[in-house]
Design an enzyme around this catalytic site. Structure first.
Site, short mmCIF file in Angstrom:
data_model
loop_
_atom_site.label_atom_id
_atom_site.label_comp_id
_atom_site.label_asym_id
_atom_site.label_seq_id
_atom_site.Cartn_x
_atom_site.Cartn_y
_atom_site.Cartn_z
N PRO A 97 1.13 -1.54 -0.40
CA PRO A 97 -0.61 -0.41 -0.13
C PRO A 97 1.00 1.71 0.02
CG PRO A 97 -0.69 -1.31 2.01
CD PRO A 97 0.43 -1.88 1.42
N PRO A 98 0.55 2.39 -0.10
CA PRO A 98 0.92 3.65 -0.05
C PRO A 98 1.12 3.83 1.63
CG PRO A 98 -1.14 3.80 -1.20
CD PRO A 98 -0.72 2.19 -0.40
N GLY A 99 2.67 4.84 1.13
CA GLY A 99 3.68 5.36 2.38
C GLY A 99 3.56 4.26 3.58
N HIS A 153 -10.52 -15.93 14.55
CA HIS A 153 -10.28 -17.05 13.50
C HIS A 153 -9.33 -17.24 12.56
CE1 HIS A 153 -12.53 -17.08 9.47
NE2 HIS A 153 -11.78 -17.08 8.56
N GLU A 154 -8.32 -16.56 12.60
CA GLU A 154 -6.96 -16.55 12.65
C GLU A 154 -6.14 -17.70 13.32
OE1 GLU A 154 -6.32 -16.34 9.61
OE2 GLU A 154 -7.59 -14.10 9.00
P1 ADP Z 1 5.59 4.65 -0.14
O1 ADP Z 1 6.97 4.65 -1.32
O2 ADP Z 1 5.58 3.07 -0.23
O3 ADP Z 1 4.31 5.49 -0.80
P2 ADP Z 1 7.20 6.40 1.37
O4 ADP Z 1 8.37 6.17 1.07
O5 ADP Z 1 7.44 7.61 -0.04
O6 ADP Z 1 5.88 5.40 0.75
O7 ADP Z 1 7.23 7.28 2.48
C1 ADP Z 1 6.61 9.19 2.60
C2 ADP Z 1 7.08 8.96 3.86
O8 ADP Z 1 7.01 8.12 4.87
C3 ADP Z 1 8.29 8.72 3.88
O9 ADP Z 1 8.74 9.60 3.69
C4 ADP Z 1 8.84 8.26 5.84
O10 ADP Z 1 8.46 9.48 6.67
C5 ADP Z 1 7.37 8.11 5.90
N1 ADP Z 1 7.53 6.64 6.51
C6 ADP Z 1 6.72 5.45 5.31
N2 ADP Z 1 7.04 4.90 5.74
C7 ADP Z 1 7.94 4.28 6.69
C8 ADP Z 1 8.46 3.48 7.35
N3 ADP Z 1 8.97 2.23 7.56
N4 ADP Z 1 9.87 4.69 8.40
C9 ADP Z 1 9.74 5.39 8.29
N5 ADP Z 1 8.73 6.33 7.61
C10 ADP Z 1 8.41 5.69 6.95
#
Ligand code: ADP
Length: 528
Positions: free
Chosen positions: A105-107, A331-332
């Site tokens: 997923p994103p983020g 369940h799991e």
């Molecule tokens: P994606 O590429 O999966 O959409 P990003 O790597 O661009 O996500 O993450 C966006 C921001 O969210 C990063 O710049 C960071 O600040 C924060 N972030 C996301 N995942 C993590 C993580 N596992 N550890 C620390 N910060 C994270």
């Protein structure tokens, strides 16, 4: 060169005018061509990247800056070691690592992982997105792909690096299944060019290039991209579990003054379903709230308010309620206990962190691939599939709609038993078995196995609840922890069952199998 062409062009126009020709249509045509060229080039990748003075260096991100994701990091590092130890690998004739696909997923930190990968391998880092390649003009995307690879080589050479990492976010836009877009020719050409570039990567190259793609729509990718020699490694980057969220919160509060009362552990518990990006935004919002109140430090209250803000503002996907999460955990755990009792040591993790379309999952150790299954093995798999719903029934009084897929899987297995002549009605065929007899045999198997499962789960209700509570608390439980809690719970004689020995799970297996299986040994080898 440009000036010379303009001079010659002007001279030629003047000459034609002097000769009495009408030059207007010609001028119009040249103007049109210039506008077109402008469109394709100006928005082009070449300008955007070639003119970048310094390469996009990812010097500051390391794997330590990424919270949670232990499995993703481990798998990624294993893959990257091929780049780091290129010489050794070359000697053995292993083909180079060309592509790594990060899915999730994103983020969740895919971009961060790619940057950390560049750092780990001491590579140049170039970053772009799938949508940058797609234009309505045929051929432009393909040209951009070529330029991107050329530029990676150029920049690596300039900076004396032996390798370059090209990161393409949203790779599904560029690498979607071919022949499905309305302007598919352009899409297909772009993807073809990417495949050509990847196929062309070799160890003899002075600069080793690794393509890192990121996507949250793995299902849309063209199969050609996933063939050996292209995106060889696929690394899942899931939403973080509680420990992961705590680590991410710690990372993002490192540079912030926190009040004594801030409880990161509690916050990580409250932020189920948050991605890393949400957590980063949470810490930032909390700091902004503190600033507005002119507070010197950020307090727990600021964080609590920020959680609501992030949930409302970002419209998080619907999160299961506490009751639902307890049900998912039960369940799991039901699946896991049953799998373990049929095949000791087989559960490698239980999790209630949503991933993809599912609310929770149990991961099994890689199973041996069988060509043949006995009836006992298939029945064991049916019991594992049904155990989730049965556990809900035993612990919570009734089942829920969350078991539809499990039932489908169980019914498929039961049909397989009947179709292959392993059921009590013996050999079946279109002209010798009526539909009714066939259906009755299938439902009889399912009913029988459900009963056996109900008994087995019922006997271990206390153990199940204890494990489910741990799963609910930690959100994910490794296989060893799961077995430790199971042994502890059974050792404390919590269940009404018979398992008093030091192998409680195996004991339950025997009691679950006494109805129809001749050889429990065969069941424990079952492929669940
Ligand atoms: P994606 O590429 O999966 O959409 P990003 O790597 O661009 O996500 O993450 C966006 C921001 O969210 C990063 O710049 C960071 O600040 C924060 N972030 C996301 N995942 C993590 C993580 N596992 N550890 C620390 N910060 C994270």
């Amino acid at each position: 060169m440009k000036e010379l062409a303009i001079g010659v062009g002007l001279g030629f126009v003047l000459f034609l005018l002097w000769q009495g020709y009408n030059v207007l249509p010609g001028l119009f045509l040249v103007g049109l061509l210039l506008v077109l060229a402008q469109q394709t080039n100006l928005r082009g990748f070449s300008r955007k990247y070639v003119s970048v003075g310094a390469p996009v260096v990812a010097a500051l991100v390391t794997f330590q800056d990424i919270g949670g994701q232990p499995t993703a990091k481990k798998e990624l590092v294993e893959a990257l070691d091929f780049v780091v130890a290129a010489d050794k690998i070359k000697k053995l004739g292993i083909r180079p690592l060309k592509g790594i696909l990060l899915t999730g997923p994103p983020g969740t930190g895919k971009t961060l992982l790619a940057k950390a990968a560049a750092n780990y391998t001491n590579s140049i880092f170039l970053s772009t997105s799938g949508s940058e390649f797609v234009e309505i003009y045929a051929g432009v995307g393909a040209q951009r792909v070529r330029q991107l690879f050329d530029q990676a080589r150029e920049l690596a050479k300039r900076d004396n690096k032996a390798s370059a990492i090209i990161f393409i976010d949203e790779i599904e836009v560029l690498g979607g299944k071919r022949g499905q877009h309305s302007s598919h020719l352009e899409y297909d050409q772009t993807l073809n060019q990417l495949l050509v570039e990847m196929d062309g990567l070799a160890y003899d190259d002075a600069i080793q290039i690794v393509l890192v793609g990121a996507t949250n729509r793995f299902d849309l990718l063209d199969n050609a991209l996933l063939r050996p020699g292209r995106f060889d490694r696929i690394v899942n980057v899931d939403l973080p579990d509680r420990d992961g969220r705590r680590q991410i919160l710690e990372l993002h509060t490192r540079n912030k003054p926190l009040a004594e009362d801030v409880d990161l552990d509690g916050l990580s518990r409250e932020t189920f379903g948050f991605s890393g990006a949400h957590l980063e935004s949470l810490t930032n919002e909390a700091a902004i709230l503190a600033l507005r109140e002119s507070a010197e430090v950020i307090t727990q209250r600021h964080f609590e308010e920020a959680i609501n803000k992030v949930i409302m503002g970002e419209k998080l996907e619907r999160r299961p309620s506490d009751d639902e999460r307890w049900r998912i955990a039960v369940h799991e755990t039901g699946h896991a206990l049953q799998a373990e009792s049929d095949r000791a040591g087989s559960v490698s993790s239980i999790s209630i962190t949503s991933r993809g379309g599912s609310l929770g999952h149990v991961r099994h150790t890689p199973k041996e691939d069988f060509y043949l299954y006995t009836r006992a093995q298939l029945e064991s798999q049916i019991r594992v599939a049904l155990a989730g719903a049965v556990a809900e029934e035993v612990v919570l009084g009734e089942k829920s709609t969350g078991s539809a897929n499990d039932f489908e899987a169980a019914a498929d297995l039961a049909r397989r038993i009947v179709q292959t002549g392993l059921s009590p009605i013996g050999i079946v065929g279109d002209d010798i078995t009526s539909d009714r007899a066939y259906q009755r045999a299938v439902s009889e198997i399912l009913r029988e196995q459900e009963e056996v499962t109900r008994q087995a789960v019922g006997e271990r209700k206390n153990t199940l609840e204890k494990i489910a509570r741990a799963v609910l608390d930690k959100e994910s439980l490794g296989g060893d922890d799961f077995r430790r809690i199971a042994a502890g719970a059974a050792g404390a004689a919590g269940d009404e069952g018979t398992e008093a020995g030091d192998q409680p799970v195996a004991a339950a297996a025997a009691s679950a199998n006494d109805q129809s299986q001749a050889a429990p040994a065969a069941t424990s080898a079952g492929d669940v």
